[in-house]
Design a protein around this motif. Structure first.
Motif, PDB file in Angstrom:
ATOM      1  N   ALA A  17      -3.316  64.889 -28.608  1.00 13.01           N
ATOM      2  CA  ALA A  17      -2.296  64.955 -27.557  1.00 13.01           C
ATOM      3  C   ALA A  17      -2.803  65.670 -26.310  1.00 13.01           C
ATOM      4  O   ALA A  17      -2.036  66.154 -25.497  1.00 13.01           O
ATOM      5  CB  ALA A  17      -1.028  65.633 -28.056  1.00 13.01           C
ATOM      6  N   ARG A  18      -4.125  65.766 -26.160  1.00 13.85           N
ATOM      7  CA  ARG A  18      -4.735  66.339 -24.964  1.00 13.85           C
ATOM      8  C   ARG A  18      -5.508  65.239 -24.247  1.00 13.85           C
ATOM      9  O   ARG A  18      -5.837  64.207 -24.816  1.00 13.85           O
ATOM     10  CB  ARG A  18      -5.692  67.481 -25.319  1.00 13.85           C
ATOM     11  N   VAL A  19      -5.809  65.453 -22.965  1.00 11.66           N
ATOM     12  CA  VAL A  19      -6.543  64.460 -22.189  1.00 11.66           C
ATOM     13  C   VAL A  19      -7.752  65.115 -21.562  1.00 11.66           C
ATOM     14  O   VAL A  19      -7.645  66.180 -20.971  1.00 11.66           O
ATOM     15  CB  VAL A  19      -5.650  63.844 -21.085  1.00 11.66           C
ATOM     16  N   THR A  20      -8.901  64.468 -21.686  1.00 12.59           N
ATOM     17  CA  THR A  20     -10.106  64.925 -21.009  1.00 12.59           C
ATOM     18  C   THR A  20     -10.445  63.915 -19.930  1.00 12.59           C
ATOM     19  O   THR A  20     -10.564  62.727 -20.215  1.00 12.59           O
ATOM     20  CB  THR A  20     -11.277  65.060 -21.988  1.00 12.59           C
ATOM     21  N   VAL A  21     -10.576  64.359 -18.703  1.00 10.75           N
ATOM     22  CA  VAL A  21     -10.882  63.474 -17.587  1.00 10.75           C
ATOM     23  C   VAL A  21     -12.241  63.836 -17.030  1.00 10.75           C
ATOM     24  O   VAL A  21     -12.536  65.011 -16.831  1.00 10.75           O
ATOM     25  CB  VAL A  21      -9.821  63.600 -16.470  1.00 10.75           C
ATOM     26  N   ASN A  22     -13.082  62.837 -16.762  1.00  7.48           N
ATOM     27  CA  ASN A  22     -14.380  63.082 -16.152  1.00  7.48           C
ATOM     28  C   ASN A  22     -14.478  62.230 -14.909  1.00  7.48           C
ATOM     29  O   ASN A  22     -14.677  61.038 -14.994  1.00  7.48           O
ATOM     30  CB  ASN A  22     -15.503  62.734 -17.127  1.00  7.48           C
ATOM     31  N   LEU A  23     -14.312  62.840 -13.749  1.00  7.01           N
ATOM     32  CA  LEU A  23     -14.353  62.115 -12.481  1.00  7.01           C
ATOM     33  C   LEU A  23     -15.307  62.838 -11.553  1.00  7.01           C
ATOM     34  O   LEU A  23     -14.935  63.730 -10.822  1.00  7.01           O
ATOM     35  CB  LEU A  23     -12.950  62.053 -11.864  1.00  7.01           C
ATOM     36  N   ALA A  24     -16.594  62.462 -11.614  1.00  4.98           N
ATOM     37  CA  ALA A  24     -17.633  63.130 -10.821  1.00  4.98           C
ATOM     38  C   ALA A  24     -17.539  64.637 -11.008  1.00  4.98           C
ATOM     39  O   ALA A  24     -17.726  65.409 -10.096  1.00  4.98           O
ATOM     40  CB  ALA A  24     -17.507  62.779  -9.348  1.00  4.98           C
ATOM     41  N   GLY A  25     -17.228  65.062 -12.228  1.00  3.09           N
ATOM     42  CA  GLY A  25     -17.115  66.480 -12.490  1.00  3.09           C
ATOM     43  C   GLY A  25     -15.812  67.078 -12.015  1.00  3.09           C
ATOM     44  O   GLY A  25     -15.653  68.285 -11.970  1.00  3.09           O
ATOM     45  N   GLN A  26     -14.846  66.234 -11.651  1.00  2.00           N
ATOM     46  CA  GLN A  26     -13.596  66.736 -11.081  1.00  2.00           C
ATOM     47  C   GLN A  26     -12.872  67.650 -12.054  1.00  2.00           C
ATOM     48  O   GLN A  26     -12.303  68.662 -11.652  1.00  2.00           O
ATOM     49  CB  GLN A  26     -12.704  65.560 -10.713  1.00  2.00           C
ATOM     50  N   ILE A  27     -12.855  67.278 -13.346  1.00  2.00           N
ATOM     51  CA  ILE A  27     -12.126  68.091 -14.312  1.00  2.00           C
ATOM     52  C   ILE A  27     -12.858  68.135 -15.630  1.00  2.00           C
ATOM     53  O   ILE A  27     -13.417  67.139 -16.078  1.00  2.00           O
ATOM     54  CB  ILE A  27     -10.682  67.565 -14.515  1.00  2.00           C
ATOM     55  N   ASN A  28     -12.892  69.297 -16.242  1.00  2.00           N
ATOM     56  CA  ASN A  28     -13.468  69.482 -17.561  1.00  2.00           C
ATOM     57  C   ASN A  28     -12.466  70.323 -18.335  1.00  2.00           C
ATOM     58  O   ASN A  28     -12.425  71.541 -18.213  1.00  2.00           O
ATOM     59  CB  ASN A  28     -14.819  70.183 -17.466  1.00  2.00           C
ATOM     60  N   TRP A  29     -11.683  69.683 -19.139  1.00  2.00           N
ATOM     61  CA  TRP A  29     -10.464  70.265 -19.643  1.00  2.00           C
ATOM     62  C   TRP A  29     -10.470  70.227 -21.155  1.00  2.00           C
ATOM     63  O   TRP A  29     -10.514  69.158 -21.747  1.00  2.00           O
ATOM     64  CB  TRP A  29      -9.323  69.444 -19.073  1.00  2.00           C
ATOM     65  N   LEU A 215      -1.210  70.385 -11.401  1.00  2.00           N
ATOM     66  CA  LEU A 215      -2.651  70.156 -11.449  1.00  2.00           C
ATOM     67  C   LEU A 215      -3.027  69.217 -12.582  1.00  2.00           C
ATOM     68  O   LEU A 215      -3.885  68.334 -12.416  1.00  2.00           O
ATOM     69  CB  LEU A 215      -3.383  71.489 -11.585  1.00  2.00           C
ATOM     70  N   GLU A 216      -2.412  69.388 -13.729  1.00  2.00           N
ATOM     71  CA  GLU A 216      -2.688  68.488 -14.854  1.00  2.00           C
ATOM     72  C   GLU A 216      -2.316  67.052 -14.508  1.00  2.00           C
ATOM     73  O   GLU A 216      -3.086  66.122 -14.747  1.00  2.00           O
ATOM     74  CB  GLU A 216      -1.930  68.961 -16.093  1.00  2.00           C
ATOM     75  N   ASP A 217      -1.129  66.854 -13.936  1.00  2.00           N
ATOM     76  CA  ASP A 217      -0.684  65.513 -13.576  1.00  2.00           C
ATOM     77  C   ASP A 217      -1.583  64.895 -12.508  1.00  2.00           C
ATOM     78  O   ASP A 217      -1.950  63.722 -12.591  1.00  2.00           O
ATOM     79  CB  ASP A 217       0.760  65.559 -13.068  1.00  2.00           C
ATOM     80  N   ALA A 218      -1.939  65.681 -11.497  1.00  2.00           N
ATOM     81  CA  ALA A 218      -2.786  65.157 -10.421  1.00  2.00           C
ATOM     82  C   ALA A 218      -4.151  64.765 -10.958  1.00  2.00           C
ATOM     83  O   ALA A 218      -4.690  63.702 -10.619  1.00  2.00           O
ATOM     84  CB  ALA A 218      -2.920  66.192  -9.314  1.00  2.00           C
ATOM     85  N   SER A 219      -4.742  65.610 -11.786  1.00  2.00           N
ATOM     86  CA  SER A 219      -6.075  65.325 -12.322  1.00  2.00           C
ATOM     87  C   SER A 219      -6.065  64.097 -13.208  1.00  2.00           C
ATOM     88  O   SER A 219      -7.059  63.368 -13.287  1.00  2.00           O
ATOM     89  CB  SER A 219      -6.586  66.535 -13.111  1.00  2.00           C
ATOM     90  N   ARG A 220      -4.949  63.865 -13.877  1.00  2.00           N
ATOM     91  CA  ARG A 220      -4.833  62.719 -14.779  1.00  2.00           C
ATOM     92  C   ARG A 220      -4.567  61.426 -14.024  1.00  2.00           C
ATOM     93  O   ARG A 220      -5.066  60.363 -14.392  1.00  2.00           O
ATOM     94  CB  ARG A 220      -3.715  62.982 -15.785  1.00  2.00           C
ATOM     95  N   GLU A 221      -3.792  61.497 -12.949  1.00  2.00           N
ATOM     96  CA  GLU A 221      -3.237  60.293 -12.336  1.00  2.00           C
ATOM     97  C   GLU A 221      -3.883  59.893 -11.019  1.00  2.00           C
ATOM     98  O   GLU A 221      -3.767  58.742 -10.602  1.00  2.00           O
ATOM     99  CB  GLU A 221      -1.728  60.498 -12.106  1.00  2.00           C
TER     100      GLU A 221
END
Length: 299
Positions: A17-29, A215-221
């Motif tokens: 139930a967690r999300v990991t996003v990798n966008l040019a290093g934008q987020i490491n969660w 921040l979580e929503d923005a990084s995801r969407e």
């Protein structure tokens, strides 16, 4: 030549139930922490209205930035919130409960509307102006990361295509009226090579549940572009020439003084047709100087 518009594909991986996003290093969660390097936020504001408020601020109200060692040229600001309620108090340090609006907040209804769109506990709110031809030198603000509970938001009001804003070795292009979160504990620098002053509204706040969700929503969407700065790419190409040219390599490793090494590298690069600036060389050498010198000496 390096491709500047290299939009990196956003990858979403759901785990527990967690999300990991990798966008040019934008987020490491991870499941235990949130480490967002930068993200554009889901707000957009009318730049015409913001500029109208900006025009109401007298030139006499702007004060020079206090951190004189970190810039060349002119960098000035005014406060909409400060600890002293003074317009010329642009120091951001302190707790949210210590800050109050300055008279400028009441005079600038459009800027106030932007501030009111952010429901986190707010500390300093300032306009910072980087004058044409001026530069903020590369530095870190070690206390301005989510790990320290700090959130810094930028809303560009006046900018131009000749502004180079580099964070963590990537170039970000912030458009007028957009809102961004950026982790300024990373190395960052700004160079206004245009003919117009660059003005951003900057909000400092404390990380709370509202800010975390935003921040979580923005990084995801939101897909946030970053680019490889051409100057850094040029310097890396020059480095490959240095490693292949024994005479040039032997010449450069004789410089133990950083200033002399940077000047020599820039001059040698220009002689060979490379278009990078001193700030580009300094950015890479500051982080990798020992490795670069050891490799050069052993080749």
């Amino acid at each position: 030549m390096a491709v500047l518009g290299d939009l990196v594909t956003q990858q979403l991986v759901c785990q527990n139930a967690r999300v990991t996003v990798n966008l040019a290093g934008q987020i490491n969660w991870s499941a235990k922490s949130m480490d967002i390097r930068w993200t554009r936020l889901p707000m957009r504001f009318d730049r015409v209205l913001l500029r109208a408020d900006l025009a109401e601020i007298g030139e006499f109200e702007w004060c020079m930035h206090f951190n004189s060692r970190d810039f060349e040229g002119e960098w000035s600001g005014v406060a909409l919130r400060s600890r002293s309620a003074r317009v010329d108090d642009i120091l951001p340090a302190g707790r949210a409960k210590d800050f109050v609006d300055t008279p400028l907040m009441a005079r600038c209804p459009n800027l106030r509307a932007v501030v009111e769109a952010f429901s986190l506990p707010l500390k300093s709110v300032r306009l910072l102006r980087l004058h044409a031809g001026s530069q903020v030198k590369e530095h870190r603000d070690s206390d301005l990361g989510l790990a320290e509970g700090e959130v810094r938001i930028h809303v560009p009001i006046v900018t131009n295509e000749r502004v180079e804003f580099i964070v963590g070795g990537r170039q970000l292009r912030l458009c007028e009226g957009d809102a961004w979160y950026i982790d300024f504990s990373q190395p960052h620098r700004i160079d206004n090579m245009g003919t117009e002053h660059r003005v951003h509204l900057i909000l400092d706040g404390e990380l709370d549940a509202w800010a975390r969700k935003m921040l979580e929503d923005a990084s995801r969407e939101i897909v946030t572009e970053s680019f490889e700065p051409e100057g850094l790419a040029e310097f890396r190409r020059f480095q490959r020439v240095v490693f292949d040219d024994v005479n040039l390599r032997n010449f450069l490793v004789t410089f133990r003084d950083s200033t002399q090494l940077l000047d020599a590298a820039v001059a040698a690069g220009r002689e060979r047709g490379f278009d990078f600036r001193r700030a580009d060389a300094e950015s890479i050498l500051t982080r990798n100087r020992q490795e670069w010198m050891m490799r050069s000496a052993t080749l």
